[in-house]
Design a protein around this motif. Structure first.
Motif, PDB file in Angstrom:
ATOM      1  N   GLU A  70       0.834  -1.204   0.000  1.00  0.00           N
ATOM      2  CA  GLU A  70       0.000   0.000   0.000  1.00  0.00           C
ATOM      3  C   GLU A  70       0.866   1.250   0.000  1.00  0.00           C
ATOM      4  OE1 GLU A  70      -3.633   0.170   2.502  1.00  0.00           O
ATOM      5  OE2 GLU A  70      -2.641   1.904   3.411  1.00  0.00           O
ATOM      6  N   GLY A  71       0.531   2.173  -0.907  1.00  0.00           N
ATOM      7  CA  GLY A  71       1.218   3.452  -0.981  1.00  0.00           C
ATOM      8  C   GLY A  71       0.232   4.600  -0.831  1.00  0.00           C
ATOM      9  N   LYS A  72       0.492   5.684  -1.535  1.00  0.00           N
ATOM     10  CA  LYS A  72      -0.339   6.887  -1.404  1.00  0.00           C
ATOM     11  C   LYS A  72      -1.763   6.625  -1.900  1.00  0.00           C
ATOM     12  CE  LYS A  72       2.824   8.755  -3.789  1.00  0.00           C
ATOM     13  NZ  LYS A  72       3.741   9.659  -4.503  1.00  0.00           N
ATOM     14  N   PRO A  73      -2.758   7.326  -1.322  1.00  0.00           N
ATOM     15  CA  PRO A  73      -4.157   7.061  -1.678  1.00  0.00           C
ATOM     16  C   PRO A  73      -4.582   7.621  -3.033  1.00  0.00           C
ATOM     17  CG  PRO A  73      -4.027   8.775  -0.018  1.00  0.00           C
ATOM     18  CD  PRO A  73      -2.643   8.251  -0.180  1.00  0.00           C
ATOM     19  N   GLU A  74      -3.876   8.635  -3.551  1.00  0.00           N
ATOM     20  CA  GLU A  74      -4.224   9.236  -4.836  1.00  0.00           C
ATOM     21  C   GLU A  74      -3.152   8.883  -5.855  1.00  0.00           C
ATOM     22  OE1 GLU A  74      -6.920  11.066  -5.798  1.00  0.00           O
ATOM     23  OE2 GLU A  74      -7.836  10.615  -3.849  1.00  0.00           O
ATOM     24  N   ILE A  75      -3.578   8.494  -7.051  1.00  0.00           N
ATOM     25  CA  ILE A  75      -2.658   8.006  -8.065  1.00  0.00           C
ATOM     26  C   ILE A  75      -2.863   8.761  -9.366  1.00  0.00           C
ATOM     27  CG2 ILE A  75      -2.026   5.992  -9.486  1.00  0.00           C
ATOM     28  CD1 ILE A  75      -2.938   4.283  -7.029  1.00  0.00           C
ATOM     29  N   GLN A  76      -1.743   9.257  -9.918  1.00  0.00           N
ATOM     30  CA  GLN A  76      -1.755   9.919 -11.220  1.00  0.00           C
ATOM     31  C   GLN A  76      -0.916   9.173 -12.258  1.00  0.00           C
ATOM     32  OE1 GLN A  76      -0.344  13.885  -9.886  1.00  0.00           O
ATOM     33  NE2 GLN A  76      -2.254  14.689 -10.737  1.00  0.00           N
ATOM     34  N   ARG A  77       0.196   8.567 -11.813  1.00  0.00           N
ATOM     35  CA  ARG A  77       1.142   7.946 -12.741  1.00  0.00           C
ATOM     36  C   ARG A  77       1.363   6.478 -12.388  1.00  0.00           C
ATOM     37  NH1 ARG A  77       3.426  12.782 -11.253  1.00  0.00           N
ATOM     38  NH2 ARG A  77       3.498  14.386 -12.881  1.00  0.00           N
ATOM     39  N   ILE A  78       1.259   5.617 -13.400  1.00  0.00           N
ATOM     40  CA  ILE A  78       1.539   4.187 -13.250  1.00  0.00           C
ATOM     41  C   ILE A  78       2.748   3.829 -14.088  1.00  0.00           C
ATOM     42  CG2 ILE A  78       0.638   1.842 -13.516  1.00  0.00           C
ATOM     43  CD1 ILE A  78      -2.169   2.976 -13.576  1.00  0.00           C
ATOM     44  N   ALA A 133      15.650  -2.705  -9.458  1.00  0.00           N
ATOM     45  CA  ALA A 133      15.916  -1.833 -10.599  1.00  0.00           C
ATOM     46  C   ALA A 133      14.635  -1.199 -11.124  1.00  0.00           C
ATOM     47  CB  ALA A 133      16.620  -2.617 -11.701  1.00  0.00           C
ATOM     48  N   LEU A 134      13.543  -1.971 -11.187  1.00  0.00           N
ATOM     49  CA  LEU A 134      12.281  -1.399 -11.650  1.00  0.00           C
ATOM     50  C   LEU A 134      11.755  -0.378 -10.650  1.00  0.00           C
ATOM     51  CD1 LEU A 134       9.928  -1.328 -13.668  1.00  0.00           C
ATOM     52  CD2 LEU A 134       8.829  -3.110 -12.304  1.00  0.00           C
ATOM     53  N   ILE A 135      11.836  -0.702  -9.367  1.00  0.00           N
ATOM     54  CA  ILE A 135      11.353   0.243  -8.348  1.00  0.00           C
ATOM     55  C   ILE A 135      12.133   1.543  -8.415  1.00  0.00           C
ATOM     56  CG2 ILE A 135      11.085   0.623  -5.865  1.00  0.00           C
ATOM     57  CD1 ILE A 135      10.710  -2.470  -5.635  1.00  0.00           C
ATOM     58  N   GLU A 136      13.445   1.458  -8.566  1.00  0.00           N
ATOM     59  CA  GLU A 136      14.264   2.666  -8.671  1.00  0.00           C
ATOM     60  C   GLU A 136      13.904   3.475  -9.918  1.00  0.00           C
ATOM     61  OE1 GLU A 136      18.260   1.073  -6.316  1.00  0.00           O
ATOM     62  OE2 GLU A 136      18.124   0.874  -8.500  1.00  0.00           O
ATOM     63  N   ALA A 167      10.766   8.050 -12.343  1.00  0.00           N
ATOM     64  CA  ALA A 167       9.652   8.475 -13.191  1.00  0.00           C
ATOM     65  C   ALA A 167       8.521   9.123 -12.396  1.00  0.00           C
ATOM     66  CB  ALA A 167       9.108   7.282 -13.971  1.00  0.00           C
ATOM     67  N   ARG A 168       8.690   9.234 -11.072  1.00  0.00           N
ATOM     68  CA  ARG A 168       7.701   9.842 -10.180  1.00  0.00           C
ATOM     69  C   ARG A 168       6.367   9.090 -10.213  1.00  0.00           C
ATOM     70  NH1 ARG A 168       6.222  14.830 -11.554  1.00  0.00           N
ATOM     71  NH2 ARG A 168       6.959  14.655 -13.701  1.00  0.00           N
ATOM     72  N   ALA A 169       6.460   7.782 -10.236  1.00  0.00           N
ATOM     73  CA  ALA A 169       5.263   6.947 -10.264  1.00  0.00           C
ATOM     74  C   ALA A 169       4.591   6.907  -8.900  1.00  0.00           C
ATOM     75  CB  ALA A 169       5.623   5.531 -10.704  1.00  0.00           C
ATOM     76  N   ASP A 170       3.280   6.817  -8.924  1.00  0.00           N
ATOM     77  CA  ASP A 170       2.496   6.610  -7.704  1.00  0.00           C
ATOM     78  C   ASP A 170       2.143   5.141  -7.519  1.00  0.00           C
ATOM     79  OD1 ASP A 170       2.246   9.495  -7.315  1.00  0.00           O
ATOM     80  OD2 ASP A 170       0.849   9.404  -9.016  1.00  0.00           O
TER      81      ASP A 170
END
Length: 256
Positions: free
Chosen positions: A32-40, A49-52, A57-60
Motif C-alpha cells: 500500500e502506498g499513497k491514496p491518490e494516483i496519477q502515474r503508473i 531496478a524497476l522500483i528505482e 519516473a515519479r510513479a504513484d
C-alpha cells in the motif's frame, strides 16, 4: 487526472478477475502506498531496478506480473526483500501484481499479447488448453504456414529480438502452433494433446527435449522474461487510458 488507490484496484480486479485463479501468491495490491494516483509504471518483475526506475519516473503505482510475495516464501524481511520494500515504503508507491490472471486475459494478457507479437491468430472458443485454460492454440494470422521448426524458431527470434532454444520435432510444415508464456514447459504434453505441431514457451526442462523428439512436436524456449514483456504494459495502459492516468512501461533487461 487522478484516481484513488481503491478505484484502481477495483478496475484491475474487474478486468483480470483474480478470484477465478488458485495462484502461487497474492494478486492485487501487494504494497500500500499513497491514496491518490496519477502515474503508473508497468514492468515484468518488482525488482529493485524497476522500483528505482519508477521512483525516477515519479510513479504513484507500479503494476507487474511478478510481485514480491510467493507461496512458501520465507516471511522474514531481510536482504533484497528489505531493500525493495524500503524503497516502496519510503516513496509511498503502491505495488499491484497479477500473476496467472495476467497470463490468462483473452486480449490483453501475456499469452494474447505474445500471440500478437508473433503474428499468431487469437484463439477462438475451444482453442485453449492446460490448467486455467492458460495455453493458446492458433495459426499464423496471415493464413500461411511455417516451413519447418527451424523457420518458426527464426521467426520467434526475429520478433522477440533474442536467441531461442529449439528442439525440432517431425520435419515438414507447421500450421498449428501452441504457446504459453513464462515457465510453462509442463504444459507441453497438453499442447501435444490439443493438436499442436509446435509449442512456444519461456523455459525448457530436461523432459521436454525427449517429448519433442518422440512425439514429433517442435519445442521452442524463448526466455521467461522475453515471453512476458507484453501483458503488463497492455493491461496497465488500458486501465490508465480508462481512468485518465499517465502510464509508462519500463523493461528491465533479463537474460532468463
Amino acid at each position: 487526472m487522478s484516481t484513488t488507490r481503491l478505484e484502481l484496484l477495483q478496475t484491475f480486479d474487474t478486468l483480470l478477475q483474480p478470484a477465478r485463479f488458485k495462484d502461487y501468491g497474492p494478486n492485487g495490491l501487494q504494497v500500500e502506498g499513497k491514496p491518490e494516483i496519477q502515474r503508473i509504471v508497468s514492468g515484468v518483475t518488482a525488482s529493485r531496478a524497476l522500483i528505482e526506475a519508477a521512483i525516477e519516473a515519479r510513479a504513484d503505482a507500479i503494476f507487474v506480473h511478478h510481485g514480491l510475495f510467493w507461496r512458501g516464501q520465507s516471511g522474514v524481511i531481510t536482504g533484497w526483500m528489505k531493500q525493495r520494500l524500503a524503497l516502496l515504503l519510503a516513496h509511498d508507491i503502491n505495488l499491484f501484481a497479477y500473476h496467472l490472471p495476467l497470463d490468462a486475459h483473452p486480449t490483453l494478457g501475456n499469452n494474447a499479447q505474445l500471440g500478437l507479437q508473433l503474428g499468431l491468430s487469437t484463439p477462438t472458443e475451444g482453442r485453449r488448453f492446460g490448467d486455467n485454460d492458460l495455453g493458446f492454440l492458433g495459426q499464423r494470422s496471415d493464413g500461411g504456414v511455417f516451413a519447418s521448426g527451424d523457420a518458426l524458431a527464426a521467426h520467434v527470434e526475429l520478433c522477440l529480438k533474442r536467441p531461442v532454444t529449439l528442439v525440432p520435432g517431425a520435419p515438414g510444415a507447421i500450421q498449428n502452433v501452441a504457446w504459453c508464456t513464462g515457465g510453462a514447459q509442463s504444459y507441453f504434453e497438453a499442447a501435444i494433446a490439443a493438436g499442436a505441431q509446435a509449442f512456444i514457451t519461456g523455459e525448457i526442462s530436461e523432459p521436454q527435449a525427449h517429448y519433442a523428439r518422440e512425439c514429433g512436436v517442435s519445442f521452442i524456449a524463448c526466455g521467461h522474461h522475453a515471453s512476458e514483456r507484453y501483458g503488463a504494459p497492455a493491461v496497465a495502459g488500458h486501465v490508465a487510458a480508462q481512468l485518465g492516468l499517465e502510464h509508462s512501461f519500463i523493461d528491465i533487461d533479463n537474460p532468463a
